[in-house]
Design a protein around this motif. Structure first.
Motif: not given
Length: 709
Positions: A124-131
């Motif tokens: 989920p951290q990668i998803i947050r970084d992409v956002l």
């Protein structure tokens, strides 16, 4: 150009002291460092915790990536969820897949995953970084493509039936039922050599009792003693459902009564065999055969009349034929082949629940399956307990309770209600889980009920609105006048109301009182509101509620602490204590009757006959005066008068003057003559008219509420 970029977003660790001058030509090294530390300490902290994506790229490639601004406060907020695909991210940020793949190169540079549009991102951290790279803020939402899962049923349920080899014989559970004052408790006292009947208030049973009796043969029988008064219908029904055999006690002198018929109906609904005990045969002039014929009219045909129901004539007071009754019970139990599994999880039913001032919350449990031991965790209704103490009806502490054994259980976190099913669970954690699930279910049921009320009120409001709109349209250019000042829109409810708080010694007694109050049907004259009820003594919280609602506190078989009595007296809150239920109900009826608005009645004071009419001069005009003689009672100057001629009423009003021998008087007694002048000066009186003197007095009414006993 790089001034704001570096001082705002470039982490401090990426800037060496030797490179300060190449970024800033107009500032010294110390000023740049102070500016970074003062305004962007967040970046310093972040760099101490983990390396940023820019640092990774700088160390691996030697090239600085494009500077990215984090999302501002006004940026769009999008929803994200776990295990999103690249295509899902592109859809929520409204970008193409290629843009998201480029952002993933910076957000997950060290990963060896070859991303495509269907790749699932588990971190989920990668998803947050992409956002963040895309300039969006985010919030966690459920997966919209995934169907909403129905809440798993986490309630405790009974175990499957035990195999036949695990079943062991158990004692029968016998419920003694019948009409009030037919000798049920006396019969049980004779069987176990006690004197419970001497301890009962008013000579009637008001609680359901459960106890074990050891017969002379060595067998054990569990008896349930139910009240016979009409107010305790719920207790009798609960006893009939928890028993194996019903002993129907019928007095030979009274025969079949109202509660006798009700007990027969409950036993048939529970599909329980009936054994009849015809009591009080020691009284002279009793007719046992007539009692049997009365029972046959209600479907209970005794063996003496060709039926299959055993009927034993007994005398509980003289202890006559008790051995025959015990033998009949034993035979009935043997025919039923009662068995239960003493192993496995415990199942049972709450017979009664109470709040003892010394020992706290306790409940009488009839074990129906398994063996209840100290340390067991059980749930029942809205309460659960880790069993600390098990006691019998005689007060003896026991370590375990096999099937068909009634015991009092201590250790309840929350008190259950009488009639709740008792189930054993694995642990306290499981008990809390069951309680949480049941609480949620109750809230859903309450919300559904409230929704129906809301929808009904909305429909009524819409109907009223449409009617007002149609009226406004019909008036054309004319406008509806407001109904009054806004202050008058909120009106105080002046309808007479009796608010009550009920506190009882056991849950069954409170239940019986509430059942009686529900039968109240005279709300048009006085409204009856139950604002609070509970088990246990009167508490300061009850005083606060009573003060807020101006309520009367009824304490049934419970006391109130001295400090509570002082507080109630100071706040003028009545606490009424009763130990007999019908006396409590009578007091409620009296309180309702007191609140019924007074009505005015006519009270005849006297009568007079008109002898002749005289015209007298008063000022410049002539007025009629009735020369009369008082025939009955007396005449009062300030009373009301009615004139009747040929059974027709011609005047009803007040006097203007009352004289006797030219003197103004206030009273005329019987057989005295007087002159009466009425307020109506146009009245013409004739000899023979009847004058009736009366006054209006306040009259009190009684409520017509009939609770059924």
């Amino acid at each position: 150009m790089y001034k704001n970029i570096v001082t705002r977003w470039l982490p401090l660790r990426l800037i060496s002291r030797e490179n300060y001058s190449q970024f800033f030509e107009l500032k010294t090294k110390s000023s740049v460092e102070r500016q970074i530390k003062r305004n962007f300490s967040y970046s310093i902290v972040c760099c101490k915790k983990r390396r940023s994506a820019e640092e990774k790229v700088l160390e691996s490639t030697g090239k600085r990536p494009a500077i990215r601004y984090p999302p501002k406060a006004g940026s769009e907020v999008v929803g994200i969820w776990r295990n999103m695909t690249v295509k899902d991210i592109a859809s929520v940020v409204n970008k193409d897949v290629g843009h998201i793949l480029q952002a993933l190169e910076f957000a997950d540079k060290s990963s060896e995953i070859n991303y495509n549009k269907d790749t699932v991102i588990h971190n989920p951290q990668i998803i947050r970084d992409v956002l963040k790279i895309c300039g969006h803020r985010y919030k966690i939402v459920p997966n919209p493509d995934k169907e909403v899962e129905v809440d798993e049923n986490k309630d405790a349920v009974p175990s499957p039936p035990s195999p036949p080899e695990a079943l062991k014989p158990r004692p029968p559970v016998v419920c003694v039922m019948g009409h009030v004052d037919h000798g049920k408790t006396t019969l049980l006292d004779a069987l176990r050599d006690t004197s419970v009947v001497d301890q009962e208030f008013g000579g009637i049973t008001q609680h359901i009792g459960a106890f074990e009796v050891k017969l002379p043969s060595g067998d054990k029988v569990t008896f349930l003693d139910t009240p016979g008064h009409a107010a305790f219908t719920s207790m009798r029904s609960r006893g009939a459902r928890a028993t194996d055999v019903v002993v129907l006690v019928v007095a030979a002198d009274d025969g079949v009564m109202e509660q006798t018929v009700e007990s027969i109906r409950m036993a048939k609904e529970a599909n329980v065999p009936i054994l009849v005990a015809i009591n009080k045969i020691d009284k002279p002039g009793v007719n046992i055969e007539r009692t049997m014929r009365s029972l046959a009219q209600h479907g209970v045909i005794c063996e003496a009349l060709g039926g299959d129901v055993q009927a034993i004539p007994v005398s509980a007071l003289k202890k006559k034929n008790l051995e025959t009754l015990v033998e009949a019970l034993t035979l009935q139990a043997q025919l039923m082949e009662l068995k239960a599994d003493p192993g496995g999880y415990v199942e049972g039913v709450v017979i009664e629940a109470l709040l003892d001032p010394r020992s706290g919350k306790q409940a009488t449990v009839l074990v129906q399956r398994g063996t209840l031991r100290r340390g067991c965790v059980i749930v029942a209704g809205t309460g659960w307990a880790k069993v600390r103490v098990l006691t019998t009806a005689e007060g003896q502490s026991v370590q375990e309770a096999p099937p068909s054994t009634p015991v009092s259980v201590l250790g309840w976190r929350e008190l259950p209600a009488a009639g709740d099913q008792v189930l054993e669970v694995n642990s306290e954690k499981r008990a809390n889980e069951v309680m949480k699930w049941r609480h949620n279910q109750r809230m859903k049921e309450r919300q559904a009920a409230d929704l129906q009320i809301i929808e009904a009120k909305e429909a009524a409001h819409k109907a009223e609105y449409h009617a007002a709109r149609a009226k406004k349209r019909a008036m054309g250019r004319y406008k509806l006048r407001p109904e009054g000042p806004r202050q008058k829109m909120i009106q105080e409810d002046t309808h007479p109301t009796l608010s009550v708080i009920v506190k009882g010694d056991v849950d069954g007694s409170v239940e019986a009182i509430l059942d009686i109050l529900e039968t109240y049907d005279d709300h048009d004259r006085v409204r009856l509101d139950l604002v609070h009820f509970g088990v246990g003594p009167v508490t300061p919280n009850d005083i606060e509620i009573a003060e807020a609602f101006k309520a009367v506190i009824y304490a049934f078989n419970v006391d109130s602490p001295p400090q509570v009595n002082v507080e109630a007296k100071r706040k003028n809150i009545p606490i009424k204590k009763y130990n007999i239920i019908y006396k409590l109900v009578d007091d409620v009826k009296d309180e309702i009757s007191v609140r019924i608005p007074k009505r005015q009645e006519e009270e005849i004071i006297g009568e007079a006959n008109v002898l002749q009419q005289f015209m007298v001069t008063e000022g410049k005009r002539k007025v009629p005066v009735a020369g009369s003689r008082c025939m009955k009672g007396s005449l009062a100057r300030n009373a009301l008068y009615r004139i009747i001629r040929n059974q027709d009423l011609i005047y009803d009003g007040k006097l203007a003057s009352m004289k006797h021998l030219k003197e103004e008087v206030t009273t005329i007694k019987r057989d005295m003559e007087c002159g009466l002048r009425f307020e109506d000066t146009t009245l013409e009186l004739q000899p023979g008219d009847t004058i009736v003197c009366y006054k209006l007095v306040d009259a009190s009414d009684r409520t017509n509420w009939d609770p059924g006993f």
